[in-house]
Design a protein around this motif. Structure first.
Motif, PDB file in Angstrom:
ATOM      1  N   CYS A  11      60.795  27.529  82.257  1.00 23.12           N
ATOM      2  CA  CYS A  11      59.389  27.301  81.949  1.00 23.12           C
ATOM      3  C   CYS A  11      58.951  26.012  82.618  1.00 23.12           C
ATOM      4  O   CYS A  11      59.676  25.014  82.571  1.00 23.12           O
ATOM      5  CB  CYS A  11      59.173  27.193  80.442  1.00 23.12           C
ATOM      6  SG  CYS A  11      59.535  28.727  79.598  1.00 23.12           S
ATOM      7  N   GLU A  12      57.793  26.062  83.228  1.00 18.83           N
ATOM      8  CA  GLU A  12      57.273  24.862  83.886  1.00 18.83           C
ATOM      9  C   GLU A  12      56.001  24.400  83.178  1.00 18.83           C
ATOM     10  O   GLU A  12      55.157  25.218  82.816  1.00 18.83           O
ATOM     11  CB  GLU A  12      56.976  25.173  85.350  1.00 18.83           C
ATOM     12  CG  GLU A  12      56.614  23.924  86.131  1.00 18.83           C
ATOM     13  CD  GLU A  12      56.584  24.183  87.634  1.00 18.83           C
ATOM     14  OE1 GLU A  12      57.644  24.237  88.242  1.00 18.83           O
ATOM     15  OE2 GLU A  12      55.474  24.329  88.164  1.00 18.83           O
ATOM     16  N   ILE A  96      66.591  14.911  81.292  1.00 21.18           N
ATOM     17  CA  ILE A  96      66.851  14.003  82.421  1.00 21.18           C
ATOM     18  C   ILE A  96      65.519  13.554  83.019  1.00 21.18           C
ATOM     19  O   ILE A  96      64.608  14.365  83.212  1.00 21.18           O
ATOM     20  CB  ILE A  96      67.609  14.713  83.573  1.00 21.18           C
ATOM     21  CG1 ILE A  96      68.719  15.615  83.059  1.00 21.18           C
ATOM     22  CG2 ILE A  96      68.157  13.699  84.569  1.00 21.18           C
ATOM     23  CD1 ILE A  96      69.048  16.742  84.007  1.00 21.18           C
ATOM     24  N   VAL A  97      65.450  12.271  83.335  1.00 25.38           N
ATOM     25  CA  VAL A  97      64.289  11.747  84.074  1.00 25.38           C
ATOM     26  C   VAL A  97      64.798  10.772  85.123  1.00 25.38           C
ATOM     27  O   VAL A  97      65.921  10.279  85.037  1.00 25.38           O
ATOM     28  CB  VAL A  97      63.279  11.000  83.170  1.00 25.38           C
ATOM     29  CG1 VAL A  97      62.798  11.862  82.023  1.00 25.38           C
ATOM     30  CG2 VAL A  97      63.852   9.688  82.650  1.00 25.38           C
ATOM     31  N   GLU A 107      57.915  13.838  89.994  1.00 22.33           N
ATOM     32  CA  GLU A 107      58.648  15.104  90.095  1.00 22.33           C
ATOM     33  C   GLU A 107      59.864  15.110  89.164  1.00 22.33           C
ATOM     34  O   GLU A 107      60.442  14.048  88.892  1.00 22.33           O
ATOM     35  CB  GLU A 107      59.094  15.342  91.542  1.00 22.33           C
ATOM     36  CG  GLU A 107      57.973  15.842  92.431  1.00 22.33           C
ATOM     37  CD  GLU A 107      57.396  17.170  91.955  1.00 22.33           C
ATOM     38  OE1 GLU A 107      58.156  18.135  91.778  1.00 22.33           O
ATOM     39  OE2 GLU A 107      56.164  17.238  91.739  1.00 22.33           O
ATOM     40  N   PRO A 108      60.266  16.284  88.673  1.00 22.14           N
ATOM     41  CA  PRO A 108      61.417  16.353  87.764  1.00 22.14           C
ATOM     42  C   PRO A 108      62.697  15.844  88.411  1.00 22.14           C
ATOM     43  O   PRO A 108      62.891  15.998  89.620  1.00 22.14           O
ATOM     44  CB  PRO A 108      61.554  17.850  87.473  1.00 22.14           C
ATOM     45  CG  PRO A 108      60.331  18.495  87.955  1.00 22.14           C
ATOM     46  CD  PRO A 108      59.680  17.602  88.941  1.00 22.14           C
ATOM     47  N   ALA A 109      63.556  15.270  87.592  1.00 21.96           N
ATOM     48  CA  ALA A 109      64.878  14.833  88.053  1.00 21.96           C
ATOM     49  C   ALA A 109      65.795  16.044  88.016  1.00 21.96           C
ATOM     50  O   ALA A 109      66.031  16.612  86.946  1.00 21.96           O
ATOM     51  CB  ALA A 109      65.393  13.742  87.124  1.00 21.96           C
ATOM     52  N   ALA A 137      56.649  13.006  85.565  1.00 22.61           N
ATOM     53  CA  ALA A 137      55.346  12.730  84.942  1.00 22.61           C
ATOM     54  C   ALA A 137      54.366  13.879  85.167  1.00 22.61           C
ATOM     55  O   ALA A 137      53.531  14.182  84.324  1.00 22.61           O
ATOM     56  CB  ALA A 137      54.782  11.424  85.499  1.00 22.61           C
ATOM     57  N   LYS A 138      54.487  14.567  86.332  1.00 19.02           N
ATOM     58  CA  LYS A 138      53.505  15.607  86.661  1.00 19.02           C
ATOM     59  C   LYS A 138      54.039  17.026  86.531  1.00 19.02           C
ATOM     60  O   LYS A 138      53.287  17.990  86.677  1.00 19.02           O
ATOM     61  CB  LYS A 138      53.008  15.401  88.093  1.00 19.02           C
ATOM     62  CG  LYS A 138      52.264  14.083  88.274  1.00 19.02           C
ATOM     63  CD  LYS A 138      51.063  14.262  89.174  1.00 19.02           C
ATOM     64  CE  LYS A 138      50.141  13.049  89.099  1.00 19.02           C
ATOM     65  NZ  LYS A 138      49.945  12.410  90.368  1.00 19.02           N
ATOM     66  N   ARG A 139      55.349  17.134  86.319  1.00 16.07           N
ATOM     67  CA  ARG A 139      55.940  18.483  86.235  1.00 16.07           C
ATOM     68  C   ARG A 139      57.196  18.404  85.399  1.00 16.07           C
ATOM     69  O   ARG A 139      58.002  17.477  85.560  1.00 16.07           O
ATOM     70  CB  ARG A 139      56.278  18.975  87.644  1.00 16.07           C
ATOM     71  CG  ARG A 139      56.366  20.467  87.795  1.00 16.07           C
ATOM     72  CD  ARG A 139      56.147  20.884  89.251  1.00 16.07           C
ATOM     73  NE  ARG A 139      57.196  20.396  90.138  1.00 16.07           N
ATOM     74  CZ  ARG A 139      58.313  21.055  90.408  1.00 16.07           C
ATOM     75  NH1 ARG A 139      58.548  22.236  89.837  1.00 16.07           N
ATOM     76  NH2 ARG A 139      59.204  20.564  91.246  1.00 16.07           N
ATOM     77  N   ILE A 140      57.349  19.372  84.488  1.00 13.80           N
ATOM     78  CA  ILE A 140      58.538  19.419  83.632  1.00 13.80           C
ATOM     79  C   ILE A 140      59.083  20.842  83.704  1.00 13.80           C
ATOM     80  O   ILE A 140      58.321  21.811  83.587  1.00 13.80           O
ATOM     81  CB  ILE A 140      58.175  19.079  82.159  1.00 13.80           C
ATOM     82  CG1 ILE A 140      57.516  17.704  82.074  1.00 13.80           C
ATOM     83  CG2 ILE A 140      59.417  19.119  81.267  1.00 13.80           C
ATOM     84  CD1 ILE A 140      56.109  17.727  81.580  1.00 13.80           C
TER      85      ILE A 140
END
Ligand code: THU
Length: 164
Positions: A11-12, A96-97, A107-109, A137-140
């Protein structure tokens, strides 16, 4: 020959506001962990936070070393800390970040292969799916199982123990 297609599900999300409070809190703890990152060589601060089955949160950050391969990623720091201190508690979720200069990256880590291998074994060890949250911050991105980020895992069942 049979051509096969492998699909994975995740899921994004585009904002932290869309997440369940428990997941948001875990991402916050992973970000807190970046303050303990020791990364004088890369300047890249990675933080991980694990939610254990009893609600305990275990944090980890990348720890570098001048003998470069001696360093350890954030995810494995956290997973090995959990294994060392709370081995009887299942890891439910790993977040994770990554950050630079104290700022969460957009962007995701995405974890390295070695960390995915350790995540896979953690999941096998406790016999239940482990969720993985890769946050920016902008995508998970949220994965319900390590199977989705490491297909065809090296399976320990293949290893025959030598007779002792
Ligand atoms: N790093 C992690 O902590 N986790 C990963 O999954 C990939 C990379 C760290 C290792 C090193 O300290 C820095 O990021 C730059 O590669």
């Amino acid at each position: 020959m049979t051509e096969k297609l492998l699909t994975i599900k995740y899921c994004e999300y585009t904002s932290m506001d869309e997440l369940a409070p428990e997941d948001r809190n875990l991402i916050e703890k992973a970000f807190e962990a970046t303050a303990s990152s020791y990364a004088p060589y890369s300047g890249f601060n990675v933080g991980a936070a694990l939610l254990l089955s009893d609600g305990t949160i275990v944090k980890g950050a990348n720890q570098e070393n001048i003998a470069y391969p001696s360093g350890l990623c954030a995810e494995r720091s956290a997973l090995f800390a959990a294994g060392s201190n709370y081995s009887d508690k299942r890891v439910v979720t790993l977040a994770i970040v990554s950050a630079q200069n104290g700022v969460l990256l957009d962007e995701p880590a995405t974890p390295c292969g070695a960390c995915r291998q350790v995540m896979a074994e953690t999941q096998m060890r406790y016999g239940e799916k482990m969720r993985v949250i890769m946050a920016g911050a902008k995508r998970i991105m949220i994965f319900d199982s390590v199977d989705d980020i490491l297909p065809f895992i090296f399976d320990s069942k293949e290893v025959k123990r030598a007779d002792i």
